[in-house]
Scaffold this active site. Structure first.
Site, short mmCIF file in Angstrom:
data_model
loop_
_atom_site.label_atom_id
_atom_site.label_comp_id
_atom_site.label_asym_id
_atom_site.label_seq_id
_atom_site.Cartn_x
_atom_site.Cartn_y
_atom_site.Cartn_z
N THR A 19 0.87 -1.19 0.00
CA THR A 19 0.00 0.00 0.00
C THR A 19 0.90 1.23 0.00
O THR A 19 1.99 1.20 0.55
CB THR A 19 -0.87 -0.02 1.27
N THR A 77 -0.96 1.93 6.87
CA THR A 77 -0.85 0.70 6.09
C THR A 77 -0.90 -0.47 7.06
O THR A 77 -0.41 -0.37 8.18
CB THR A 77 0.45 0.66 5.27
N1 ASP Z 1 -4.47 -1.29 4.67
C1 ASP Z 1 -4.65 -1.98 3.42
C2 ASP Z 1 -6.00 -2.63 3.41
O1 ASP Z 1 -6.36 -3.23 4.39
C3 ASP Z 1 -3.61 -3.01 3.13
C4 ASP Z 1 -2.18 -2.65 3.46
O2 ASP Z 1 -1.90 -1.55 3.90
O3 ASP Z 1 -1.30 -3.52 3.27
O4 ASP Z 1 -6.67 -2.57 2.43
#
Ligand code: ASP
Length: 341
Positions: free
Chosen positions: A207, A257
């Site tokens: 992300t 993230t």
């Molecule tokens: N936060 C993001 C989600 O849950 C994924 C990530 O940050 O890796 O969609």
């Protein structure tokens, strides 16, 4: 070797990043003498199992170079007197176009092998915000989020409605294959082969996000993601949710993230900034509490990049690593992936 001016300056940034990495240690996240800087931009490329050896050397070099290029582009905007909203938009747009991150091109696959993209953006001085969720084919979801903010009376549009809006706004669309990468396809196949249909959606590092403060002292934040590998279609994470994955006000800006379900339940990005306002906590104390105590206590993991109006930076994560970087008006530029960098 003759480098193009762009590549040459990226190389300089990567070189500089090797010289000054101490402030990017997990938790040791103070930006030092914040008063020295009249603009700051911080980016992340996702928290997760980011450890030495996780990546092919080309991938690792590509991640570092693309983080540096995003910082360079955003830093140039800020150095020329541009605003923080344009800086975070440009940083995230570039990281979306990079196949090395889980946003735009290179996004993870849903359980039915599609790329459904989420993004959001917020301007601290006014509280204006925009978001798109579950869009397909939109080359740069962050531009769609910004268009929602600036050209609609709404804050969040989803699915085909958001795609129609993006088309009307004249934004670029790409064929579905453009978003596909071998690495993300293999990740989906690995989960499918893992016998258990019980395997949950997996937080996939990659992300992207950016926070910035400009010379006028205005903060902004932006986040973009493909979500989690093997997510159920229609699943929406924290990244497009204002307050969960993205927040900016006049004191503080945050991009998150990690395992989005927990960031939603913790209203994580807002909680960090609210703790500054209501508890008078420092940015680092607030960010570390939410990321290192509150979210793990709930069972989640991940990290944030956070920036306050004095230019202090905090980037705690409770995962093995987090791709991250920072550039400041005083010339400091840093990029790091692993915990001990
Ligand atoms: N936060 C993001 C989600 O849950 C994924 C990530 O940050 O890796 O969609």
């Amino acid at each position: 070797m003759i480098l193009s001016p762009r590549l040459a300056s990226v190389s300089v940034l990567v070189f500089l990043s090797c010289l000054a990495v101490t402030a990017l240690h997990a938790g040791d996240s103070s930006a030092g003498d914040a008063q020295a800087a009249d603009w700051v931009v911080v980016v992340h490329g996702g928290a997760g199992a980011v450890t030495p050896g996780t990546y092919e050397p080309d991938d690792e070099a590509g991640m570092r170079a693309d983080l540096a290029a995003a910082l360079e582009a955003a830093g140039r905007i800020l150095a020329e007197g541009g605003n923080s909203l344009d800086a975070v938009t440009e940083a995230v747009r570039r990281l979306e176009d990079s196949p090395h991150f889980n946003a735009g091109r290179g996004a993870v696959f849903t359980a039915d092998a599609r790329n459904e993209l989420d993004a959001s953006i917020m301007l601290g001085s006014t509280g204006a915000a925009g978001a798109v969720a579950g869009v397909q084919g939109v080359r740069n979801p962050i531009l769609a989020a910004r268009a929602v903010m600036e050209r609609s009376p709404h804050v969040m549009l989803s699915g085909s409605g958001a795609e129609a809006f993006a088309r009307d706004a004249g934004l670029a669309f790409m064929p579905v294959e453009w978003f596909h990468t071998e690495r993300r396809r293999r990740a989906l196949e690995a989960i499918r082969e893992d016998t258990a249909s019980l395997v949950p959606p997996v937080p996939a590092h990659g992300t992207v996000g950016a926070v910035a403060i400009d010379a006028a002292g205005v903060l902004a934040a932006a986040t973009s993601t493909g979500g989690m590998t093997n997510k159920r279609w229609g699943r929406i994470g924290d990244s497009p949710i204002i307050g969960a994955g993205t927040w900016a006000d006049e004191r503080c800006a945050v991009s998150a993230t990690g395992w989005g379900e927990y960031y939603i339940r913790a209203v994580a990005a807002y909680d960090i900034c609210a703790r500054l306002a209501y508890l008078d906590e420092s940015l680092d104390t607030a960010a570390r509490y939410v990321v290192l105590e509150r979210i793990p206590a709930m069972g989640g993991d991940g990290g944030v990049i956070a920036l306050d109006r004095a230019g202090n930076v905090s980037m705690p994560f409770n995962t093995a690593g987090m791709a991250r970087g920072m550039a400041r008006a005083d010339g400091l530029v840093e990029v790091a992936l692993f915990k001990d960098e």
